[in-house]
Design a protein around this motif. Structure first.
Motif, PDB file in Angstrom:
ATOM      1  N   ALA A 143      36.714  42.362  43.028  1.00 34.30           N
ATOM      2  CA  ALA A 143      37.469  43.565  42.675  1.00 34.30           C
ATOM      3  C   ALA A 143      36.588  44.560  41.908  1.00 34.30           C
ATOM      4  CB  ALA A 143      38.698  43.188  41.847  1.00 34.30           C
ATOM      5  N   ILE A 166      40.533  52.046  41.402  1.00 35.93           N
ATOM      6  CA  ILE A 166      41.024  50.662  41.467  1.00 35.93           C
ATOM      7  C   ILE A 166      40.247  49.892  42.516  1.00 35.93           C
ATOM      8  CG2 ILE A 166      43.050  49.218  41.999  1.00 35.93           C
ATOM      9  CD1 ILE A 166      44.739  51.744  41.266  1.00 35.93           C
ATOM     10  N   ILE A 191      40.397  46.017  44.525  1.00 37.29           N
ATOM     11  CA  ILE A 191      41.181  44.787  44.733  1.00 37.29           C
ATOM     12  C   ILE A 191      40.270  43.758  45.382  1.00 37.29           C
ATOM     13  CG2 ILE A 191      43.204  43.781  45.893  1.00 37.29           C
ATOM     14  CD1 ILE A 191      44.080  45.914  43.998  1.00 37.29           C
ATOM     15  N   PHE A 237      42.184  42.296  40.318  1.00 34.88           N
ATOM     16  CA  PHE A 237      42.536  43.716  40.159  1.00 34.88           C
ATOM     17  C   PHE A 237      41.599  44.331  39.130  1.00 34.88           C
ATOM     18  CE2 PHE A 237      46.219  41.222  41.179  1.00 34.88           C
ATOM     19  CZ  PHE A 237      46.861  41.938  42.180  1.00 34.88           C
ATOM     20  N   ILE A 290      41.016  47.747  37.340  1.00 33.31           N
ATOM     21  CA  ILE A 290      41.634  49.056  37.143  1.00 33.31           C
ATOM     22  C   ILE A 290      40.821  49.807  36.092  1.00 33.31           C
ATOM     23  CG2 ILE A 290      43.753  50.285  36.495  1.00 33.31           C
ATOM     24  CD1 ILE A 290      45.309  47.819  37.440  1.00 33.31           C
ATOM     25  N   ALA A 348      49.741  41.226  46.407  1.00 32.23           N
ATOM     26  CA  ALA A 348      48.748  42.142  45.846  1.00 32.23           C
ATOM     27  C   ALA A 348      49.411  43.484  45.530  1.00 32.23           C
ATOM     28  CB  ALA A 348      47.579  42.314  46.805  1.00 32.23           C
ATOM     29  N   LEU A 359      50.018  44.820  41.757  1.00 32.86           N
ATOM     30  CA  LEU A 359      49.323  46.062  41.434  1.00 32.86           C
ATOM     31  C   LEU A 359      50.289  47.068  40.820  1.00 32.86           C
ATOM     32  CD1 LEU A 359      46.845  47.882  41.444  1.00 32.86           C
ATOM     33  CD2 LEU A 359      47.418  48.536  43.801  1.00 32.86           C
TER      34      LEU A 359
END
Lengths: 418, 418
Positions: free
Chosen positions: B337, B348, B350, B373, B375, B402, B406
């Motif tokens: 990620a 972002i 993933i 994740f 971010i 996911a 998220l």
């Protein structure tokens, strides 16, 4: 033996789900040579269900029910049948134990409702449910067979295949065998295929030959009836040879084959590795290949370059090329294929770019798609599609065409199909 | 008004396709407040079709037929109905002109068979087909309505919506309105949801509340009947508020929303860009997002790193990390990620890795999935799934989880849902 399938559930009549259970059971019965003449769907309503049962009894020897075996008040299939046939419901101890153990395992409290799921029709053979609470039932009564199966697909499918089908197979083995074989075609329309095999379609008796189109593919189903399975296959092979003599070049597979499964098999068989650079398909090509178990022997990976910047930065596509030809172009597709192949060190690189729709993209109308194929160190080859479907139909078609073209290109280079 | 839908076609009884037309028509009729009590499927056989018509006439005021309007000998829906009702078939000149123009346009020869498609029941209202040859029919006869529609979904769906539905709406407008509204939940099982809203389910009258589970999601459909649409919505909103007070935290959307569409909307609304690194899902996450038109405003792209080498070479995952923790690990998902986010310069990133099945992968059992994740510049967050489904169910579930995670993570960071 003639069958009717009665699906019970108001969610079907409200249009919340399609009756995929009837499709599944029908295809299974067709394999056994059991004719299905009617499907009925009725809601969670006792008196309408009873009406449907009476009608089915007039026209079928085998009545298969799906749904309505759950724990709630809505679920009344077995209660209605018990009432209709004048049979009591009795506890099946094995099913009851299974339910009790389930609740114990998850530390939950079992209610009276859950216990109700272990009630079965007196005199039936109980069909074990390894994927849920409700057992199935197989009841022979007044020269008819009543089969009660649960509604959820993940419960009904294994129960039918492993518990119910063997019982039915035993019943029908004296009537001879029906065997079906599906030939799968790509790159030819249904109408065109029908015209080409018109004589065969017009003069069919045994085996019968039925065309069907879906999702850009066309299939011909050959169905033969004979005393033994061997004789049935002999009839099928003769008809298959006749068909292949006419349209064999469009055939890519049989039965459960898919374009992606055949592509993966061909790549594995020839020891070739593959990578892909995807724009409009955004990973769908790789994801479809990855549905096939064992794909890790050929699929190394790839990139999704959805924006123009990603094509330049991640894949090293020349900005000058993009400015001159645009992202929806033969040049872009070819460069995507060649560059991803080098980047991932694979034998083959695929590039997919286009305007999925609904809007035009980079001045190209929706449905314009370019696919690039880089095989070894040869110059990339590209193909253009002009599709008229909806956004996601176009994306899926692009993947299917990519598989179909790839297999042909590899064949031209001397690689063997499987 | 009570309806029955009769689908005509042996391919349905052979299990080659599911009766998706009945699902579509049913959901449309439900919007109009027309009750559907039965679906019937019958093959391409005149006498069995006539039997089905007789039964339907006993229990429905509106009988809708799908299929059997094509040019071949198999297609006998209108002939059977004409015969049954004692009505002649007459040429519809508009439909005939349309068919002739089609053949002229494509330079093909029109046969007598094709001409047959322009025959309609005398006295019917003709429903134009803009996506095929066969016109539909709307016939009022002996206090019943007979509606004949073509079989292919791309023909029946627009014909029903734009030609047939307005005619029916006019018929039912005096009976009051039925309005339905679906609440969509994720992260809670069907049984658990039912327990929590048990009182509401037990005491429902108007509106009714019906739960349904599919593909890991649960929905509650609220259906209200009232004299006007406005009154019906008032009833629905009151019930919705009651439900949300109990299980609102699991609700992610309504009606036609999907987890992916809500995710894309949330990302677009907050001006966030996203990229993904996918192993077991092999592009499915990005491809599912790309089903949503307008996604190019947030999805930049990503990588598919199916092999361990690809993870190291393309994504710069540390070989030491992989040796220590394996590819199916929190550490690997987090690094995927973080690295794809940096590589694609997105807000972002993933990462999806796991053992899709059927076999274990890197010593982890099938169904073990890690999602990472990243971010902004925060430390990546990871979540583990232990799924028990089949290979492709697990891959799709991973994508849905996911999206669901998220949205929650973004909400915790103060971003607004749409």
């Amino acid at each position: 033996m003639n069958a009717e399938i009665i699906a019970v559930g108001s969610e079907l009549l409200l249009g919340q789900i399609a009756n995929t259970n009837a499709k599944f059971i029908s295809s299974q019965l067709s394999e056994l040579g059991i004719n299905v003449y009617f499907h009925t769907v009725v809601g969670d309503n006792g008196s309408r269900l009873q009406d449907a049962i009476k009608i089915a009894e007039e026209r079928a020897d085998l009545i298969i029910f799906s749904g309505g075996l759950g724990p709630t008040k809505d679920d009344l299939t077995k209660e209605t049948i018990a009432n209709h046939l004048g049979l009591p419901l009795v506890f099946d101890h094995e099913a009851l134990t299974y339910i009790e153990e389930f609740f114990a395992k998850y530390g939950r409290t079992m209610t009276e409702n859950n216990k109700k799921q272990a009630l079965v029709l007196e005199g039936c053979k109980v069909l074990a449910n390894h994927n849920g609470m409700a057992p199935g039932m197989f009841l022979e009564h007044n020269d008819r067979i009543y089969m009660l199966l649960p509604g959820p697909p993940k419960e009904i499918e294994p129960m039918f295949q492993f518990e119910a089908k063997p019982l039915l197979a035993k019943k029908v083995s004296d009537d001879g065998m029906i065997v079906s074989h599906v030939l799968r075609f790509y790159g030819i329309g249904e109408a065109e295929l029908e015209v080409q095999v018109q004589d065969i379609l017009d003069n069919q008796t045994n085996p019968t030959v039925a065309p069907l189109a879906s999702d850009g593919e066309v299939t011909l189903r050959i169905t033969a009836k004979a005393q033994t399975e061997e004789e049935a296959w002999k009839l099928i092979h003769a008809k298959k040879t006749e068909i292949q003599a006419i349209v064999g070049k469009y055939q890519y597979g049989v039965d459960d084959d898919s374009l992606t499964s055949k592509t993966v098999e061909m790549l594995l068989h020839n020891g070739l590795t593959i990578s892909a650079a995807e724009s409009l398909t955004a990973g769908l090509f790789q994801s479809e290949l990855a549905e096939i178990s064992g794909v890790s022997g050929t699929l190394v990976g790839g990139v999704v370059t959805y924006t123009e910047e990603a094509k330049v930065n991640q894949l090293g596509i020349d900005q000058v090329l993009l400015d001159q030809f645009g992202v929806v172009s033969s040049e872009c597709a070819g460069a995507m294929a060649a560059n991803v192949r080098k980047k991932f060190c694979t034998d083959i690189g695929i590039g997919l770019t286009g305007a999925a729709g609904p809007d035009p993209h980079d001045e190209q109308p929706a449905g314009t798609i370019w696919i690039g194929f880089a095989i070894g160190d040869d110059e990339p080859v590209t193909r253009k599609l002009e599709l008229s479907g909806m956004r996601n139909t176009n994306r899926l078609r692009a993947v299917k065409y990519a598989c179909s073209y790839l297999m042909r290109l590899l064949e031209e280079k001397g690689y063997k199909r499987v």
